[in-house]
Each structure stands twice: as C-alpha cells, then as structure tokens.
Write a protein that holds these residues in place. Structure first.
Motif, PDB file in Angstrom:
ATOM      1  N   GLU B  80      -9.228 -17.516  43.896  1.00 24.17           N
ATOM      2  CA  GLU B  80      -9.479 -18.763  43.163  1.00 24.17           C
ATOM      3  C   GLU B  80     -10.754 -18.616  42.314  1.00 24.17           C
ATOM      4  OE1 GLU B  80      -9.561 -22.112  45.845  1.00 24.17           O
ATOM      5  OE2 GLU B  80     -10.531 -23.328  44.300  1.00 24.17           O
ATOM      6  N   ILE B  81     -11.788 -18.061  42.915  1.00 27.31           N
ATOM      7  CA  ILE B  81     -13.048 -17.867  42.198  1.00 27.31           C
ATOM      8  C   ILE B  81     -12.849 -16.899  41.028  1.00 27.31           C
ATOM      9  CG2 ILE B  81     -15.395 -16.933  42.401  1.00 27.31           C
ATOM     10  CD1 ILE B  81     -15.398 -19.378  43.979  1.00 27.31           C
ATOM     11  N   LYS B  82     -12.054 -15.884  41.292  1.00 30.46           N
ATOM     12  CA  LYS B  82     -11.794 -14.894  40.242  1.00 30.46           C
ATOM     13  C   LYS B  82     -11.132 -15.567  39.032  1.00 30.46           C
ATOM     14  CE  LYS B  82      -9.480 -10.653  40.205  1.00 30.46           C
ATOM     15  NZ  LYS B  82      -8.594  -9.744  40.972  1.00 30.46           N
ATOM     16  N   ASN B  83     -10.144 -16.405  39.328  1.00 29.92           N
ATOM     17  CA  ASN B  83      -9.456 -17.122  38.250  1.00 29.92           C
ATOM     18  C   ASN B  83     -10.387 -18.098  37.538  1.00 29.92           C
ATOM     19  OD1 ASN B  83      -7.056 -15.807  38.692  1.00 29.92           O
ATOM     20  ND2 ASN B  83      -6.324 -17.340  40.154  1.00 29.92           N
ATOM     21  N   PHE B  84     -11.228 -18.739  38.336  1.00 30.75           N
ATOM     22  CA  PHE B  84     -12.213 -19.649  37.749  1.00 30.75           C
ATOM     23  C   PHE B  84     -13.111 -18.883  36.778  1.00 30.75           C
ATOM     24  CE2 PHE B  84     -16.577 -21.146  37.704  1.00 30.75           C
ATOM     25  CZ  PHE B  84     -16.421 -22.463  37.310  1.00 30.75           C
ATOM     26  N   VAL B  89     -15.289 -17.801  31.218  1.00 28.47           N
ATOM     27  CA  VAL B  89     -15.861 -16.997  30.131  1.00 28.47           C
ATOM     28  C   VAL B  89     -15.059 -17.098  28.838  1.00 28.47           C
ATOM     29  CG1 VAL B  89     -17.027 -15.363  31.643  1.00 28.47           C
ATOM     30  CG2 VAL B  89     -14.675 -14.900  30.917  1.00 28.47           C
ATOM     31  N   LYS B  90     -13.981 -17.892  28.882  1.00 25.53           N
ATOM     32  CA  LYS B  90     -13.266 -18.107  27.618  1.00 25.53           C
ATOM     33  C   LYS B  90     -14.118 -19.020  26.740  1.00 25.53           C
ATOM     34  CE  LYS B  90      -8.561 -17.327  29.178  1.00 25.53           C
ATOM     35  NZ  LYS B  90      -7.363 -17.967  29.704  1.00 25.53           N
ATOM     36  N   GLY B  91     -14.042 -18.823  25.465  1.00 29.64           N
ATOM     37  CA  GLY B  91     -14.873 -19.638  24.571  1.00 29.64           C
ATOM     38  C   GLY B  91     -15.471 -18.750  23.499  1.00 29.64           C
ATOM     39  N   SER B  92     -16.177 -19.377  22.586  1.00 31.86           N
ATOM     40  CA  SER B  92     -16.689 -18.607  21.450  1.00 31.86           C
ATOM     41  C   SER B  92     -17.891 -17.765  21.875  1.00 31.86           C
ATOM     42  CB  SER B  92     -17.113 -19.567  20.343  1.00 31.86           C
ATOM     43  OG  SER B  92     -18.254 -20.268  20.769  1.00 31.86           O
ATOM     44  N   PHE B  93     -18.224 -16.807  21.038  1.00 34.43           N
ATOM     45  CA  PHE B  93     -19.423 -16.009  21.290  1.00 34.43           C
ATOM     46  C   PHE B  93     -20.657 -16.913  21.337  1.00 34.43           C
ATOM     47  CE2 PHE B  93     -17.214 -12.024  20.009  1.00 34.43           C
ATOM     48  CZ  PHE B  93     -17.633 -11.240  21.065  1.00 34.43           C
ATOM     49  N   ASP B  94     -20.691 -17.904  20.438  1.00 32.54           N
ATOM     50  CA  ASP B  94     -21.842 -18.808  20.400  1.00 32.54           C
ATOM     51  C   ASP B  94     -22.043 -19.494  21.746  1.00 32.54           C
ATOM     52  OD1 ASP B  94     -22.243 -18.048  17.865  1.00 32.54           O
ATOM     53  OD2 ASP B  94     -21.792 -19.979  16.925  1.00 32.54           O
ATOM     54  N   GLY B 159     -15.725  11.283  15.428  1.00 33.30           N
ATOM     55  CA  GLY B 159     -14.465  10.615  15.114  1.00 33.30           C
ATOM     56  C   GLY B 159     -14.437   9.198  15.657  1.00 33.30           C
ATOM     57  N   GLY B 160     -13.258   8.641  15.764  1.00 30.28           N
ATOM     58  CA  GLY B 160     -13.119   7.315  16.342  1.00 30.28           C
ATOM     59  C   GLY B 160     -13.319   6.220  15.317  1.00 30.28           C
ATOM     60  N   GLU B 161     -12.375   5.298  15.297  1.00 31.09           N
ATOM     61  CA  GLU B 161     -12.462   4.154  14.394  1.00 31.09           C
ATOM     62  C   GLU B 161     -12.889   2.953  15.209  1.00 31.09           C
ATOM     63  OE1 GLU B 161     -11.110   3.781  10.909  1.00 31.09           O
ATOM     64  OE2 GLU B 161     -11.716   5.886  10.996  1.00 31.09           O
ATOM     65  N   PHE B 162     -13.699   2.100  14.619  1.00 30.60           N
ATOM     66  CA  PHE B 162     -14.105   0.904  15.347  1.00 30.60           C
ATOM     67  C   PHE B 162     -13.499  -0.337  14.727  1.00 30.60           C
ATOM     68  CE2 PHE B 162     -17.600   3.818  16.562  1.00 30.60           C
ATOM     69  CZ  PHE B 162     -17.374   3.793  17.921  1.00 30.60           C
ATOM     70  N   ASP B 163     -13.389  -1.338  15.581  1.00 33.49           N
ATOM     71  CA  ASP B 163     -12.740  -2.589  15.220  1.00 33.49           C
ATOM     72  C   ASP B 163     -13.700  -3.464  14.403  1.00 33.49           C
ATOM     73  OD1 ASP B 163     -11.472  -5.016  15.198  1.00 33.49           O
ATOM     74  OD2 ASP B 163     -11.268  -5.186  17.379  1.00 33.49           O
ATOM     75  N   GLU B 164     -13.282  -3.906  13.224  1.00 33.59           N
ATOM     76  CA  GLU B 164     -14.154  -4.683  12.341  1.00 33.59           C
ATOM     77  C   GLU B 164     -14.015  -6.198  12.537  1.00 33.59           C
ATOM     78  OE1 GLU B 164     -16.383  -3.640  10.114  1.00 33.59           O
ATOM     79  OE2 GLU B 164     -15.993  -1.496  10.063  1.00 33.59           O
ATOM     80  N   SER B 165     -13.091  -6.635  13.395  1.00 39.72           N
ATOM     81  CA  SER B 165     -12.864  -8.081  13.515  1.00 39.72           C
ATOM     82  C   SER B 165     -13.988  -8.769  14.278  1.00 39.72           C
ATOM     83  CB  SER B 165     -11.525  -8.347  14.203  1.00 39.72           C
ATOM     84  OG  SER B 165     -11.592  -7.895  15.538  1.00 39.72           O
ATOM     85  N   LEU B 166     -14.105 -10.089  14.089  1.00 35.57           N
ATOM     86  CA  LEU B 166     -15.265 -10.800  14.620  1.00 35.57           C
ATOM     87  C   LEU B 166     -14.939 -11.761  15.765  1.00 35.57           C
ATOM     88  CD1 LEU B 166     -16.975 -11.674  11.227  1.00 35.57           C
ATOM     89  CD2 LEU B 166     -17.388  -9.704  12.688  1.00 35.57           C
ATOM     90  N   ASP B 167     -13.836 -11.536  16.465  1.00 35.70           N
ATOM     91  CA  ASP B 167     -13.581 -12.430  17.599  1.00 35.70           C
ATOM     92  C   ASP B 167     -13.256 -11.656  18.862  1.00 35.70           C
ATOM     93  OD1 ASP B 167     -10.592 -13.188  15.801  1.00 35.70           O
ATOM     94  OD2 ASP B 167     -10.922 -11.553  17.219  1.00 35.70           O
TER      95      ASP B 167
END
Lengths: 284, 167
Positions: B80-84, B89-94, B159-167
């Motif tokens: 239950e705590i794990k699910n909580f 932690v869902k939500g915006s970076f801000d 090498g390696g490509e990185f993700d440019e998205s902001l979310d």
C-alpha cells in the motif's frame, strides 16, 4: 505571505534563509539525485553548469558505483596509487581495460553498472601443441582485444586450458570463450576470413568446462558452426560469496576424439563478466 | 524525545501546529510530525507552534499527506505504501522541486530519497540541454571550461543519443 523576518525572531528561530526554489534546488539534493543515476549519466550532467559539476564529484555518489574490490585491482593487481584520488577518478581509471600478468589478461569495470569484467588472452592459456607450428600459430589481428589470437591449422587432440585467481566482488559471473571458425585476413582495409582449414567441427561437438570456486564442474557441449563470425560461447556461471579472498576458477575447451582431425579454429580469449551483462552476449 | 515518550505512556496524544508561509495552520499529532528531523528538534526544544516560512500551503499539504501515510507504516501494508509513493511522485517537475526543497529543509529523509529517485528516473537519458531547461538553469561555463569538462569525462561519453524532451 504570513512569514516574515519578525515572526521568525518572535519564535526564536533564526537559522532559515529564504531561498528561491526551482532554479536553485540545494546542492545536497542535486547530489542525491545524481547518486541514483548511472555513471555515464552523472558525467553527462556534470556538463550542465558549475554547481552540477561540483555535485557530480562527491565521493558518496561514486563510492556506491565503485566495485568493492577496487583497491585490490588498482593497488595489488596493477600497482597504481589509490591514496588521495577522488572516487570518481578511481572509477574513471577502472573503466578503461587494464592489462596485467604480462599483458595476457585485462580487467575493467563496466561503465554502466560498475560490474567487474576480465578477459584472458589465448597467450594466457595452456594450449596443447602450441609450440608445434604444424598445429598452432599465434597470429596478429586487430579483431582481438589483445591484438593476437591462437590459430589452429589442424590437430587430433584439441585442448585449451586456463585458470584464474582473482578477488571478485560478490555476485554471479558468466564465463565465455570467444572463438571463430576461419582465419582472419585483411583484404586492403576490409575484414575478410580464410576458410581453407575449417573442417571436422560437424562430426562431434566441442566440450567446454568450468570448475567453479566450490569445486563443481559445469560442462557444456556445442557444435561449432558459425563460420567467419566471432562467437562468445557461454561456458557456465559461478557464484562469488566472499569478496575478501581470491576466487579460483578453471576453464577449458576440448575436442579429444582422436578418430578425426579438426582445424581452422581461432581462439581469441575468455571473457568473464557479471551475469547481468552476460545477457547481451550471444551464447552457445 | 522525553516529552513524546511520556505522552504516549499516559495515552494522551500531543498535538502540534504547523504554520505555512501563507499563514495557514495545520494541527497534527506529534507522532506524525516527528518524522521530520527539523521539527523533531524544535519539539525537543519545547515548541508547539512551528512556523515553516520556507514551505507554502500547497507544498505543506502534500508533505502532511506523506507524513500521515508513512506514520501508518507497518510490516503488513508495504504494498500500500509503495503504491502511495508511486502516486505521490506524479506531478510536474516544478511540484517536485518545491517538494524536494521543502523535504531537504525539513530533513525528511525518506521523502528526500523518494523524490530524488523519482527526479533521477525522469532525467535519465535526457540531453544536457533538456536538463538545463527542466531545472531552469543557465549555463555558467565559459567555452574553455566547457571544453575542459568535456575532456575530463571523455572516458564516459562514447556515442549514445540523449532525449531532448522536457517532461
């Protein structure tokens, strides 16, 4: 805003300074965030700005990434100085393959997960008949990490033995023989392969054997059939439970059915790596 | 510590009041609030009204939600705590940055670990530029320094490509 300087002093609290948020999360938080990332990610984020670079060098981040036996590898095995170096620098040092035992073996840690990997050259193994040029030759090639492989022209009794004593961190490791049917040859700059001596492998399988630290023998058999391609043949896995003492293992490749000859085989090296990394390699 | 143990012995629940930077007050049991090291120390010093001028009402509400849930932690409700935590932690970076700054200030170690792990998961594989945008950080390196930092980490960057998205 309910809080201001006077209410702070009314309550006798004076250790707070109002900080802008978002664009300035505390360095302790940055360091903690970084500690959850893989080494390559941490190094990338050091390029963000000066604060991230400072945070990314914290020893506590790298201590968890370094394998538990780093002192053994750097000091005892390689004779390098450890004292006074940041944990990050130690990690960087270890992430490059380092030769030891007269250049017949290499050790490094995987940059992504910090696991210890080892390679043992054909020159670090006992090969029956290796001094007889009718059977075996060491040939130089850049297809080997050691720049040399043992090439079998033809033989009745194939036996390649090796052993290793090494202080592994706790965990499960996989062992592979890197072999190819066919002799590497370079035509101009293109990779090529000479198949003229390849024969006898379809009659009987070769046998791989691994003697684990607890004395168990793991045996696997396999027909060699991929001509012209380097294959990592999975020999077996072993478990290390004590990282404070050297672990001893033995391994071998044999085909000793003397009713037929076999030839055209390249023996490059033996690779040992954590089982988590081994999944990326093809097996027999 | 002395006060909390004596109150539990007598069965009385000692209450504390937390006051956000917006002036809102929240009354809570001491046993819940002492998960937070900063407040625990103040309670030990005899405070019962605790002003948190670095924490606004929105953030404090979230943090109280976290502390209440984690005060219920037992051997049997781990899942239950794990699910909580997952939902928490869902939500915006801000939002996360507000929370992490507050958790750092209040010294709630469990929450710090949870949030930092979550932020780490979300910036994993992002490009340097994307992370700068997300954290709203300006690049304070001179071109020379940037070159030097790049060189220092050459061993890691292949090498390696990185993700440019902001979310």
């Amino acid at each position: 805003m309910g809080a201001n300087a006077s209410s702070i002093s009314d309550d006798g609290l004076n250790y707070v300074s109002l900080k802008p948020k978002l664009d300035d999360i505390p360095e302790a938080c940055v360091a903690l965030v970084l500690s959850y990332l893989d080494p390559i990610e941490i190094c990338k984020l050091a390029r963000i700005n000066r604060a991230f670079r400072a945070a990314s060098s914290a020893d506590f981040i790298w201590e968890t990434k370094l394998s538990s036996n780093y002192k053994y590898i750097l000091q005892e095995l390689l004779g390098l100085k450890v004292a006074g170096l940041d944990k990050k620098d130690l990690f960087a040092k270890l992430s490059r393959p380092r030769p030891f035992d007269g250049g017949t073996k290499e050790v490094w840690i995987d940059k992504n997960n910090g696991g210890v990997c080892l390679a043992i050259s054909s020159k670090g193994m006992a090969i029956t008949g290796i001094d007889d040029r009718r059977y075996w030759n060491h040939i130089p090639t850049d297809e080997s990490r050691f720049q040399t492989v043992a090439y079998l022209q033809q033989i009745w009794w194939l036996e390649v033995d090796g052993d290793l004593e090494f202080q592994f961190p706790e965990g499960t490791y996989s062992l592979f023989f890197r072999l190819q049917l066919g002799k590497p040859a370079k035509r101009l700059i293109r990779r090529a392969c000479n198949y003229e001596h390849v024969h006898g492998w379809d009659l009987k399988p070769v046998q791989f054997q691994l003697t684990t630290p607890d004395g168990c023998r793991v045996t696997s058999r396999c027909y060699l059939d991929n001509v012209g391609i380097w294959v990592q043949h999975h020999v077996g896995d072993f478990v290390v439970r004590d990282d404070t003492v050297p672990t001893k293992i033995k391994f071998s490749l044999t085909q000793i059915d003397c009713t037929h000859t076999k030839g055209g085989l390249c023996v490059d090296s033996v690779l040992i790596c954590p089982i988590s990394l081994a999944k990326q390699l093809s097996s027999c | 510590m002395a006060s909390s143990s004596s109150s539990s012995k007598t069965g009385l629940k000692k209450m504390l009041t937390l006051k956000s930077s917006d002036g809102d007050e929240f009354e809570l049991e001491e046993s819940i609030v002492i998960q937070c090291q900063t407040i625990k120390h103040m309670v030990e010093d005899g405070f019962s009204l605790i002003p948190l001028q670095n924490v606004d009402t929105k953030t404090l509400t979230k943090i109280i939600e976290y502390m209440k849930k984690h005060a219920e932690k037992t051997e049997s409700n781990k899942e239950e705590i794990k699910n909580f935590n997952k939902e928490f932690v869902k939500g915006s970076f801000d939002d996360q940055f507000e929370l992490v700054s507050a958790a750092n200030y209040l010294h709630i170690n469990g929450l710090m670990d949870l949030l930092c792990q979550s932020i780490a998961d979300r910036i994993n594989n992002k490009s340097v530029r994307a992370v700068r945008e997300i954290f709203n950080i300006s690049n304070d390196y001179t071109p020379d320094e940037e070159e030097k930092v790049r060189d220092e980490h050459k061993w890691a960057h292949e090498g390696g490509e990185f993700d440019e998205s902001l979310d």
